[in-house]
Write a protein that holds these residues in place. Structure first.
Motif, PDB file in Angstrom:
ATOM      1  N   THR A  16       0.816  -1.212   0.000  1.00 36.84           N
ATOM      2  CA  THR A  16       0.000   0.000   0.000  1.00 36.84           C
ATOM      3  C   THR A  16       0.846   1.257   0.000  1.00 36.84           C
ATOM      4  O   THR A  16       1.967   1.271   0.514  1.00 36.84           O
ATOM      5  N   GLY A  36      -4.108  -3.873   1.978  1.00 39.95           N
ATOM      6  CA  GLY A  36      -4.512  -3.287   0.709  1.00 39.95           C
ATOM      7  C   GLY A  36      -5.528  -4.109  -0.059  1.00 39.95           C
ATOM      8  O   GLY A  36      -6.047  -3.660  -1.076  1.00 39.95           O
ATOM      9  N   SER A  64      -9.160  -5.896  -0.876  1.00 36.36           N
ATOM     10  CA  SER A  64     -10.524  -5.411  -0.651  1.00 36.36           C
ATOM     11  C   SER A  64     -11.087  -5.992   0.645  1.00 36.36           C
ATOM     12  O   SER A  64     -11.872  -5.349   1.328  1.00 36.36           O
ATOM     13  N   ASP A  68      -9.027   0.439   1.026  1.00 37.72           N
ATOM     14  CA  ASP A  68      -9.452   1.541   0.151  1.00 37.72           C
ATOM     15  C   ASP A  68     -10.591   2.357   0.747  1.00 37.72           C
ATOM     16  O   ASP A  68     -10.578   3.583   0.687  1.00 37.72           O
ATOM     17  N   ASP A 115     -10.166   6.244   1.912  1.00 35.13           N
ATOM     18  CA  ASP A 115     -11.000   7.288   1.308  1.00 35.13           C
ATOM     19  C   ASP A 115     -11.727   8.106   2.373  1.00 35.13           C
ATOM     20  O   ASP A 115     -11.851   9.324   2.251  1.00 35.13           O
TER      21      ASP A 115
END
Length: 154
Positions: free
Chosen positions: A117, A132, A134, A139, A143
């Motif tokens: 990452t 990193g 899913s 993510d 965010d």
């Protein structure tokens, strides 16, 4: 004067149609609507969220690929916080799922061709950075942190 009134109405409608959203999960359509932001980039950054019927409909359409009253009702039952928050100085933050993380900054071992990452995120109470994937939620968590503390992760 009439032109200004019509223009004002179209701006309000335009803004409502394009409301800002944040992902709360890694699947298509797993979004919530941003209601209010305060103290962004500070030790008391907060973003108020609302899981709307439009958000639920988007999930049913984009992920389930079938919009039904049951799908929308089931998605509306997802347990989410109504606010995410961060201390941008320490990097500690809480996501829409209620999970606590700490942003530790840039990953000095980052290699875009390898499976690692760009930034280091750790779950509160753990020393292991998210990998990193899913499945790790990297993510989505990153965010949300970027929305709260945009100057820390650019």
């Amino acid at each position: 004067m009439r032109v200004l009134a019509v223009l004002g109405l179209s701006l309000v409608v335009g803004n409502a149609a394009h409301a800002e959203t944040l992902y709360y999960g890694g699947r298509a359509g797993m979004e919530v609507t941003v209601v209010k932001k305060s103290n962004i980039g500070t030790t008391h950054a907060k973003i108020a969220l609302k899981h709307t019927k439009a958000n639920a409909t988007a999930f049913c359409r984009d992920y389930v690929q079938k919009v039904t009253p049951k799908c929308i009702a089931d998605e509306m039952k997802v347990s989410l916080l109504t606010e995410i928050s961060a201390n941008c100085k320490t990097g500690k933050f809480v996501t829409a799922n209620g999970q606590g993380y700490q942003f530790l900054g840039s990953n000095t071992q980052y290699d875009p061709t390898a499976f690692n990452t760009e930034y280091l995120l750790v779950e509160v109470g753990s020393n292991e950075p998210l990998d990193g994937s899913s499945a790790s939620g990297y993510d989505v968590a990153l965010d949300q942190f970027k929305a709260l503390c945009p100057n820390r992760a650019q």
